[in-house]
Design an enzyme around this catalytic site. Structure first.
Site, PDB file in Angstrom:
ATOM      1  CG  ASP A   1      -1.794   1.228   1.309  1.00 18.87           C
ATOM      2  OD1 ASP A   1      -2.193   1.737   0.243  1.00 18.87           O
ATOM      3  OD2 ASP A   1      -2.081   1.684   2.432  1.00 18.87           O
TER       4      ASP A   1
ATOM      5  CD  GLU B   1      -4.802   0.803  -2.126  1.00 16.73           C
ATOM      6  OE1 GLU B   1      -5.071   1.990  -1.850  1.00 16.73           O
ATOM      7  OE2 GLU B   1      -4.947  -0.140  -1.312  1.00 16.73           O
TER       8      GLU B   1
ATOM      9  CG  ASP C   1      -0.851   3.141   6.272  1.00 18.39           C
ATOM     10  OD1 ASP C   1      -1.125   3.950   5.392  1.00 18.39           O
ATOM     11  OD2 ASP C   1      -0.882   3.405   7.487  1.00 18.39           O
TER      12      ASP C   1
END
Length: 218
Positions: free
Chosen positions: A22, A82, A157
């Site tokens: 992420d 992501e 996260d």
């Protein structure tokens, strides 16, 4: 830095190890899962804490080094990352794009195939709702991977990164990758010698040359 993981000794002969990321320039989350047969378990998750680093280029350099270190430690077969969210804040989007690009470059330097997923797709895959909150994603990852309370981190996260890895696992051959595209940078070099040598300069050219030299020895 906050991290929860299993001993490296548990990595013996994995069927498939997936690293999820992420991206972020203040907190970058990562999560690693292993698939063995029908069993999927978490190997590690944590964050790279950069919020006290003022210089953006120093941040990016540390991301590159830390991602390479994680790859060298856990030897993932694939990277699921992501995609930056296209919101109203252009500066935030640019920062996320930089962090994502550096993480991808670190994976390319280790010849790891890369797969990108939109945040909505990850949330949909994990919770069934593309508008789910980060807390809901974290709770679902806890249930899916049978994580104990002490294994969970307060940094969402990390669980978002774990969700990216699990989303990729759930795709089961329907990854978000261009059909017919090479599975790795090494594959691309093998099939595009002329394009690579003519179109790249600097570090990329040196990497391509090293890969080409390795291929000739095989």
């Amino acid at each position: 830095m906050p991290i929860t993981s299993l001993p490296i000794s548990t990595l013996d002969s994995p069927d498939r190890v997936i690293l999820g990321i992420d991206p972020g320039t203040n907190f970058l989350g990562y999560g690693i899962i292993r698939k063995q047969g029908r069993k999927v378990e978490m190997l590690a998750m944590g964050i790279i804490d950069l919020h006290k680093v003022a210089d953006i280029y120093l941040k990016l350099g540390r991301i590159y080094e830390r991602i390479q270190g994680i790859i060298d430690s856990y030897l993932p077969d694939e990277l699921a990352i992501e995609a930056p969210f296209f919101g109203k804040n252009v500066q935030s989007m640019l920062k996320l794009g930089r962090a994502q690009g550096v993480a991808i470059a670190a994976a390319m330097s280790r010849q790891i195939p890369i797969y990108e997923y939109a945040p909505l797709k990850i949330k949909q895959a994990i919770t069934g709702n593309g508008q789910a909150s980060k807390e809901q994603v974290a709770e679902m990852m806890k249930r899916m991977l049978h994580l104990r309370d002490e294994q969970m981190l307060s940094y969402l996260d990390a669980t978002d990164a774990l969700a990216a890895a699990y989303c990729h696992y759930l795709q089961s051959g329907h990854e978000n990758r261009t059909e017919g595209a090479p599975r790795s940078w090494k594959s691309f070099v093998n099939h595009n010698q002329n394009r690579v040598s003519a179109g790249l300069t600097g570090p990329q050219q040196r990497l391509a040359a090293a890969l080409a030299k390795t291929n000739k020895k095989v």
